[in-house]
Design a protein around this motif. Structure first.
Motif, PDB file in Angstrom:
ATOM      1  N   PHE A 149       0.801  -1.221   0.000  1.00  0.00           N
ATOM      2  CA  PHE A 149       0.000   0.000   0.000  1.00  0.00           C
ATOM      3  C   PHE A 149       0.841   1.281   0.000  1.00  0.00           C
ATOM      4  CE2 PHE A 149      -3.248  -2.907   1.724  1.00  0.00           C
ATOM      5  CZ  PHE A 149      -4.291  -2.591   0.865  1.00  0.00           C
ATOM      6  N   ALA A 150       1.939   1.296   0.742  1.00  0.00           N
ATOM      7  CA  ALA A 150       2.699   2.537   0.917  1.00  0.00           C
ATOM      8  C   ALA A 150       4.090   2.493   0.316  1.00  0.00           C
ATOM      9  CB  ALA A 150       2.794   2.877   2.406  1.00  0.00           C
ATOM     10  N   GLY A 151       4.478   1.360  -0.261  1.00  0.00           N
ATOM     11  CA  GLY A 151       5.828   1.240  -0.783  1.00  0.00           C
ATOM     12  C   GLY A 151       6.816   0.883   0.318  1.00  0.00           C
ATOM     13  N   PRO A 152       8.086   0.731  -0.022  1.00  0.00           N
ATOM     14  CA  PRO A 152       9.089   0.384   0.983  1.00  0.00           C
ATOM     15  C   PRO A 152       9.364   1.561   1.912  1.00  0.00           C
ATOM     16  CG  PRO A 152      10.125   0.779  -1.151  1.00  0.00           C
ATOM     17  CD  PRO A 152       8.657   0.853  -1.384  1.00  0.00           C
ATOM     18  N   ILE A 153       9.292   1.322   3.213  1.00  0.00           N
ATOM     19  CA  ILE A 153       9.530   2.365   4.223  1.00  0.00           C
ATOM     20  C   ILE A 153      10.652   1.878   5.132  1.00  0.00           C
ATOM     21  CG2 ILE A 153       8.527   3.695   6.109  1.00  0.00           C
ATOM     22  CD1 ILE A 153       5.813   3.343   4.804  1.00  0.00           C
ATOM     23  N   SER A 154      11.681   2.694   5.256  1.00  0.00           N
ATOM     24  CA  SER A 154      12.892   2.268   5.954  1.00  0.00           C
ATOM     25  C   SER A 154      12.919   2.710   7.409  1.00  0.00           C
ATOM     26  CB  SER A 154      14.128   2.822   5.238  1.00  0.00           C
ATOM     27  OG  SER A 154      14.091   4.241   5.219  1.00  0.00           O
ATOM     28  N   PHE A 155      13.639   1.953   8.225  1.00  0.00           N
ATOM     29  CA  PHE A 155      14.069   2.284   9.587  1.00  0.00           C
ATOM     30  C   PHE A 155      12.973   2.262  10.654  1.00  0.00           C
ATOM     31  CE2 PHE A 155      17.586   4.096   7.138  1.00  0.00           C
ATOM     32  CZ  PHE A 155      18.647   3.521   7.810  1.00  0.00           C
ATOM     33  N   VAL A 156      11.708   2.282  10.277  1.00  0.00           N
ATOM     34  CA  VAL A 156      10.656   2.268  11.297  1.00  0.00           C
ATOM     35  C   VAL A 156      10.720   0.970  12.092  1.00  0.00           C
ATOM     36  CG1 VAL A 156       8.168   2.353  11.722  1.00  0.00           C
ATOM     37  CG2 VAL A 156       9.175   3.745   9.902  1.00  0.00           C
ATOM     38  N   GLY A 157      10.873  -0.152  11.392  1.00  0.00           N
ATOM     39  CA  GLY A 157      10.892  -1.449  12.054  1.00  0.00           C
ATOM     40  C   GLY A 157      12.125  -1.689  12.908  1.00  0.00           C
TER      41      GLY A 157
END
Length: 338
Positions: free
Chosen positions: A256-264
């Motif tokens: 839905f939002a694409g690759p999102i870095s560092f949050v995890g």
């Protein structure tokens, strides 16, 4: 402050922060709206059709989606850190998000080339397949190497390979496919609809509930596989569940939002420091609240800092998340030296 009081205080702070950021997301944007106009639109008493449409069809589903996917990404990172017993394991670092990105890119280009529309369910299935394929490579590498640092490097390399193949896919795609794929691959919560919210909730909420049900065996697993087996945990089945849940959560976010870095990576560590506890039963709710608040904050910055131009969400999360990871590595290095 006792541990119980600290937990209650921390949860209250996270919940308050989440509520404030959610409220600010509704009235702050390229079109300034007063809190009164927002309340009127939410309660159905709004007279201005433009402001009602902005709130109910644009900002509200976007804020809900940012909170939901932020919680999913943070929980996925915590599950991976527990499984690999590695503090910097996460969907982005271990190549899971990149594998999901590659699979979604292939499906999007293939469908768009034939003039077909891609449904949310198709994208989620494609992302899950890509995430599981990347995780399979990481697990295969884990059987051959003993050092976690090498395993993390393998995950990063898998991510680079998937990203490189994605670039080849984009290079040979049609112009319309490139525009859609480029916008999605940058990572963004824009364009979310209530249909997206419903589909994501049907995936994320049951997965989070299943993760909460695994809190007790997770606590035993943190003590080592031998200890987990001694208290009756089926380690093989438990490991498979952790892999499936983390991959499913990361895949839903990527679809839905694409690759999102560092949050995890960053949020679970910040939450553990805030709570003063590493018990999964306490950390998982904190990760959900913290991840939701973190993504809402980053989304606010992404769409407001240089409005009307919007930054990619990964660019903002990296600015805040990367220093946390660097600090974590430096602290672990000092502990190893001692």
């Amino acid at each position: 402050m006792t541990s119980r009081k600290r937990l209650v205080f921390s949860y209250c702070c996270l919940a308050l922060l989440l509520a404030v950021l959610f409220a600010v997301s509704l009235f702050w944007g390229s079109v300034a709206l007063t809190p009164q106009a927002v309340l009127a639109a939410l309660t159905g008493r709004g007279q201005d059709a433009l402001s009602v449409g902005i709130i109910t069809q644009l900002r509200l589903p976007r804020a809900v989606m940012a909170a939901l996917l932020g919680a999913a990404l943070s929980a996925a990172g915590y599950l991976l850190q527990t499984f690999f017993a590695n503090p910097i394991a996460g969907p982005f670092v271990m190549g899971i998000s990149s594998g999901a990105k590659l699979a979604v890119a292939l499906v999007m280009v293939l469908f768009l080339n034939y003039g077909l529309l891609t449904s949310s369910a198709v994208l989620i299935l494609a992302a899950f397949a890509g995430a599981m394929a990347a995780m399979a490579f990481v697990l295969a590498a884990a059987r051959r190497v003993q050092r976690m640092s090498i395993l993390v490097i393998c995950g990063v390399m898998i991510g680079y390979i998937c990203s490189a193949i994605t670039e080849f896919v984009v290079a040979f795609a049609q112009d319309s496919s490139i525009v859609n794929l480029h916008n999605w691959s940058q990572g963004s919560f824009s364009g979310m609809t209530w249909g997206n919210v419903r589909t994501a909730a049907l995936v994320v909420l049951p997965a989070l509930a299943a993760a909460f049900c695994l809190a007790k065996p997770m606590a035993a697993y943190q003590m080592g596989e031998a200890y987990a087996r001694s208290v009756g945990v089926d380690v093989r089945r438990f490991s498979r569940l952790l892999v499936l849940l983390s991959s499913l959560l990361a895949a839903c976010v990527t679809a839905f939002a694409g690759p999102i870095s560092f949050v995890g990576i960053a949020v679970p560590h910040l939450v553990k420091q805030l709570l003063g506890s590493a018990r999964p039963l306490y950390v998982l709710p904190g990760c959900c609240l913290g991840g939701a608040a973190f993504c809402l904050l980053c989304d606010l910055i992404a769409r407001s800092l240089f409005a009307p131009m919007e930054l990619s969400i990964s660019a903002v999360t990296a600015v805040f998340g990367a220093p946390v990871v660097i600090g974590l590595l430096l602290r672990r290095n000092r502990e190893d030296v001692r």
